[in-house]
Structures are given as C-alpha cells and as structure tokens.
Design a protein around this motif. Structure first.
Motif, PDB file in Angstrom:
ATOM      1  N   GLY A 561      85.141  59.201  64.346  1.00  0.00           N
ATOM      2  CA  GLY A 561      85.344  57.815  63.926  1.00  0.00           C
ATOM      3  C   GLY A 561      86.483  57.689  62.933  1.00  0.00           C
ATOM      4  N   LEU A 564      89.718  57.931  64.832  1.00  0.00           N
ATOM      5  CA  LEU A 564      89.987  56.732  65.612  1.00  0.00           C
ATOM      6  C   LEU A 564      90.517  55.600  64.740  1.00  0.00           C
ATOM      7  N   VAL A 565      89.957  55.427  63.550  1.00  0.00           N
ATOM      8  CA  VAL A 565      90.442  54.384  62.647  1.00  0.00           C
ATOM      9  C   VAL A 565      91.919  54.611  62.328  1.00  0.00           C
ATOM     10  N   ALA A 586      89.890  49.728  71.452  1.00  0.00           N
ATOM     11  CA  ALA A 586      89.606  49.966  70.038  1.00  0.00           C
ATOM     12  C   ALA A 586      90.247  48.909  69.153  1.00  0.00           C
ATOM     13  N   LEU A 590      88.210  46.927  66.125  1.00  0.00           N
ATOM     14  CA  LEU A 590      88.349  47.392  64.748  1.00  0.00           C
ATOM     15  C   LEU A 590      89.109  46.369  63.907  1.00  0.00           C
ATOM     16  N   ASP A 602      84.959  50.137  58.868  1.00  0.00           N
ATOM     17  CA  ASP A 602      85.859  50.547  59.938  1.00  0.00           C
ATOM     18  C   ASP A 602      85.342  51.800  60.638  1.00  0.00           C
ATOM     19  N   ALA A 606      84.046  52.203  64.413  1.00  0.00           N
ATOM     20  CA  ALA A 606      84.706  53.168  65.289  1.00  0.00           C
ATOM     21  C   ALA A 606      83.682  54.098  65.930  1.00  0.00           C
TER      22      ALA A 606
END
Length: 616
Positions: A561, A564-565, A586, A590, A602, A606
């Motif tokens: 996660g 990904l952020v 995404a 987000l 966030d 994620a």
C-alpha cells in the motif's frame, strides 16, 4: 449463512481451496455427496469389525504415552469422552469464525474420504454447523503440528452438547485473520465479538436415520432403528447407563445458562446491540448441555445442530487431523495469492513512474531460465504495461536498481512458493490423516505418522520467506520513487518549500511492516518439542507457521500500500501520466494533492484497492 449461495460439494476427494474459502466466508453452502457419506458409513462399520478382532489405538488403548494401557470394551465410550474432555485444553485468544469454519469444512471433507471409522453423524453435524452459521469456541494455542488436538477436542465437546455454539455472524472487531480476544468462556461484549448460543438443538440427534449411519454391518448384524428411539440417542454422552448422574446435564435444562436478554455474568447487563444472544454461560456454571427444541426456540434464538451421540472410537478419529492449521494455511494462501497478483500492477506502475527499463522483463531473458514464477511475473508486467515480449530499452538508465531489475526473479519465487502451498493444502484436505487408518473393507488398520504436518509446515515457511524478499523489493521501489536522481521529480514527491517531507514517512511505515515480515519469516520448524513421556519427540509446528503466514499477509499489504501511494503520486507528477489500467484505477480512488498531510488514509485506501488490482 446465505442459503441462496452456490453449493460446494464435500466428497472427500475434490475440495479446492477456492471452494473452502467460499465456505469459510459463508459465500457458499456445503452439500455432502451421497456416495461420500456412504463411504464414511462403510468406514464406520469397518472400524467396528476391526475393533472386534483386536485392539485399536485410542479405542481399545489409551493415547500418547498410555498407548499400551488397555481399555475395557465396556469402557470404550466413556474413555472417548475422557479423551475429548482432557484434550480440550487450548488456551489464549479465541480464533475468528472464518478460521473455525474452514476447519469444520476440512474435517468434514477428510472424514468423507473414509478411513477414520468415525460415526457419520459427526460429518452430518459438522456440515450442519456450517450451514446454520455457528461454530465452536476454539483457542489459539494448543497445536504443535502433529494434529490439532485441542481445537478438535473443543469441537468434539461442542458437537456433543457440552460446550456452547458461537454465532458466526457478529462482526469480529479484530479483523478476519487475527484472534478475537482472550478468554475461554464466550460472552457478548460491547463493541462486538462472539456471542455464545446454547448448545444442542431439537429432539432428533444429528445421526438422523439408522443409528449407525445407514447400511447394516457387513457381518450381517444391524442396529438400525428409527431416529430418536435408540436409548443412546437420548443423551450426548451415551450410553446413558454408564455416563449419567453428573457427567452430563439432564436434557431438559442447561445449568448455568442465562435466558436471552438477561445479560452476562461479567457485564451484568443486556448484550450489546446487534449481538443476537440466546444464552451465555454464567460465571461458575457448568457447560451448557443439550436443550429441547422448545427451550431453544424463543425470541432471538436460531437453529443449532443437534448433539451427536459418542460411540467407541469416535473421539480419537475426530482428533487425528491438522484441520485447523490447514484452514489457516488456506486462508493465508488466499490473502497472499491475491496480494502477489496485485503486486504485478503496483510494480508495473512504479516502473512506469521512474521511466524504468523494460529489458529486464523481456521474454528471452526468462526463457533461458524458465522458472514458472519468474516467467509469470515478467509476463504480467509486460501485459499490464502493454509491452511486447521483446521490449526495447526505453528507460533513463542502462540498468535500474534491483527493486525493478530483479523483480521477476524475486517475486517469481513467491509465486512458486504460493502455488506449492496451494498444492499441499489441496492434497491434505482431500485425504484421510487418521491414526490408525482403517481399510474400508475392514481387513487392516495402519498405525502411522501421516498426521505429522511437515509438508504443510515447510510449504508455509517457503511462502513466509519469499514474501519477505518480495516485500523488501517493494520497500526498495518505494525509496526509489522518492529519489530525484531516479525520477527527475521532487525529493519524496513533495510540493511547496524545499523542506517539505512529502512521502518520506512512508519509508518508515513500510519498514515497520517489514520488521513484522522478518519475524514471520523465522522458520517455525526450527522449534523442538519432546512430549508425552518422550514418545513424541518431534513436532512440525505447522500451526505456528500458518499463523505467521496470516500475520505476514497483513504486513505485506501495508508495504505494498505504501508503494502504491508513492507510485500514484509520482505518476500524477509526470507531465504525461502513464496510460495504464493500474494508474487509472488507483488514481480514481486515492486522494490527490502533494501537500504535507497525514497519509494514513491514503495507505489504508491503497491497501483496500489491492483485491481490485489483482483482477486487472
């Protein structure tokens, strides 16, 4: 449970992990295959014939270090009850309903494979519990990987009516994978948790139909009689002439059980809203025993499996399994597999965000060393980025850091390990593990060590180790996304003054989760145990490895996660954001903005996106 859901057939041979997960989640209803139940009936009669010709371990003898201690024939049922009671000594937190439902489904399916000699009424009751959405209270600690003795003994006493059923429906405040709370007496509590509902149900025992499972014994004898007319069926601790007067509460009442709405002994008030309590054990009271249909059918109650009648040999036959560890392993595999598939999308997006080279993912590279996982990982990244099998070098650098360049090799190992775990679980849940293992024709009983869960333990440890390594690469990519020298973007993807921190803290959060992954990667099998006067001088600790996998899966989601952020933020900061599905999905979910602010929400969002990304 949702009775309109699709059925999953339990036949002892073809249960898949996918079907098991559906049963654990209440997304499917169990159906017993008639031919499999008939196999269990034959196994029951085979056990009776074998017991008549000589002693069987656990039926005509004690267990463990007492294996050479004889048990008189007229004491075998009472002996089995003593085994269940003495082995129901688990401790620690109560496990979540999802894990226990998986255990119930596995044990029913294994017993349908034949070879245990158990009465098929136990299979019926296990399946009925799944269908009705109730489960026994099972504590976290008790197994060392040579049979989940305490968990299955607690289950056995619940099936007999000596312990309360728990409602599988209330929300678990601690998540689907972790234990709920400490304690051994289930109670309703403010804030969620389990609710005890009184054990037993109805006047017809779970072994409906002929008292010994249907078909008459092969030797020509018969005990068939209408359901409910067998004297033993009137008490869960049969035969009543041997075990009445204190061993079992009378069937018309349940000492120590409060009526619905009376609150609990601990909180002194009404159960919390939405808990649907029927009754809970009062402090100091005896275990709830069987209740009549009328006693359990008041407002707020629900149907329960009828207590099963215990017969010689049933106790050990029920205990001889690693069903709990297998259920936990299956649930752990499910979470790991989904996250590993989502990693392809996250890593592909990160590669695009740093303008990385696709050469490391070229098919010819992996054709030379055709490990299935590495080939799959490279192919998935190419597919998600819309690249050909032989992509040209289009990155900023001749070679990228390992987090990008070695991703197929490292992540591929995790994919291979997860596939091996699935294979092991599906072998184990579709075969008998009972000791002794009885031939269906009643000609042989094999005393063996098939319950020693070494294959399962080692498969779990491989997943835990490889998951750590691919998580380390995820953390490395996260750090790279914050490096201006690699991205050409601002340090830590920050906006505003040069001192802004941006995504800096995510490296700390990810490495905190990595520490949990490292702890989970320590092999449980390096442990050692010498038990039962030295008779059992080794253990696999597969259950511990399964719990490590569950914890590791949660920690891995956090690491991924965080990556990904950062990857989404970096892609947004590009003059032309990458045109890939992972970014589209995404970025729509987000929060945007690059100002310094708390990023907990966030990362949470994620992590919740990962199941969706796994489907791309």
């Amino acid at each position: 449970m949702d009775t309109t859901a699709s059925p999953v057939v339990l036949n002892g041979t073809t249960l898949t992990v996918g079907g098991l997960i559906a049963l654990a989640d209440g997304a499917a209803v169990p159906v017993t295959a008639p031919e499999a139940r008939e196999r269990a009936v034959r196994s029951f009669h085979a056990g009776r014939r074998l017991a008549a010709t000589g002693r069987l371990y656990g039926r005509g003898t004690g267990v463990g270090a007492h294996r050479a201690v004889s048990v008189d024939a007229d004491d075998e049922t009472a002996h089995g009850l003593r085994v269940l009671r003495s082995h129901a000594g688990g401790a620690g937190a109560l496990l979540p309903a999802r894990q226990i439902r998986a255990m119930l489904a596995i044990r029913a399916n294994q017993l349908l494979a034949g070879g245990s000699g158990i009465h098929p009424g136990f299979v019926d009751a296990l399946v009925e519990a799944l269908r009705l959405g109730v489960h026994p209270a099972v504590n976290e600690y008790g197994s060392v990987g040579t049979g989940d003795l305490t968990a299955l003994a607690q289950t056995g006493l619940t099936l007999l009516g000596e312990r309360p059923w728990l409602d599988s429906r209330p929300n678990d405040p601690d998540g689907a994978d972790g234990p709920t709370r400490t304690g051994s007496a289930p109670e309703s509590r403010p804030g969620g948790g389990y609710v005890a509902i009184v054990g037993g149900g109805g006047d017809v025992p779970a072994d409906r139909g002929p008292s010994d499972g249907g078909s008459p014994p092969a030797d020509g004898g018969s005990e068939s009689r209408p359901a409910g007319t067998d004297p033993a069926s009137r008490n869960p601790c049969a035969p009543p002439t041997e075990l009445t007067g204190g061993d079992c509460a009378p069937r018309g009442g349940a000492p120590g059980v409060r009526p619905a709405g009376a609150g609990t002994a601990r909180d002194g008030g009404s159960p919390s809203a939405g808990t649907a309590a029927v009754g809970v054990p009062a402090r100091g009271g005896r275990s709830p025993a069987r209740q009549t249909h009328a006693a359990r059918s008041g407002p707020g109650s629900r149907p329960l499996p009828a207590p099963v009648v215990l017969r010689p040999g049933d106790a050990l036959a029920l205990l001889s399994s690693n069903a709990l560890a297998l259920g936990q392993a299956a649930l752990g595999w499910h979470e790991v597999d989904r996250s590993l598939r989502a990693t392809h999308a996250v890593a592909a997006l990160a590669l695009a965000a740093v303008s990385g080279s696709a050469e490391a993912y070229a098919a010819p590279v992996h054709d030379l060393r055709p490990y299935p996982g590495a080939v799959r990982a490279a192919g998935e990244v190419r597919r998600l980025l819309g690249l050909p099998d032989r992509p040209e070098g289009s990155g900023r650098r001749i070679q990228d850091p390992y987090g990008f360049r070695a991703f197929p090799q490292v992540h591929g190992c995790a994919l291979d390990a997860a596939e091996r775990l699935r294979e092991v679980v599906e072998v184990e849940i579709n075969c008998p593990s009972e000791n002794p293992l009885l031939a269906l024709d009643g000609t042989a009983a094999h005393h063996h060590g098939g319950f020693f869960a070494a294959p399962l333990g080692h498969a779990l440890e491989a997943v835990n180790l490889t998951l750590l390594q691919t998580a380390q690469l995820s953390a490395a990519r996260l750090a790279a996304l914050g490096d201006p020298g690699l991205t050409g973007l601002s340090a830590f993807l920050a906006a505003g003054p040069a001192s802004s921190s941006g995504t800096m803290i995510l490296e700390y959060t990810a490495n905190s989760a990595l520490a949990e992954l490292r702890a989970c990667a320590a092999p449980a099998s390096v442990g050692h145990a010498v038990l039962s006067h030295g008779l059992e001088e080794a253990a696999s600790f597969a259950g511990q490895a399964a719990r490590q996998t569950l914890r590791a899966a949660r920690a891995y989601r956090t690491v991924l996660g965080c990556e990904l952020v950062a990857a989404v933020r970096a892609a947004r900061m590009h003059p032309v954001p990458p045109s890939v599905a992972a970014f589209t999905v995404a970025a729509a979910a987000l929060p945007d903005g690059t100002d310094d602010r708390p990023l907990t929400g966030d990362v949470t969002a994620a992590a919740e996106l990962l199941p969706l990304l796994a489907q791309l």
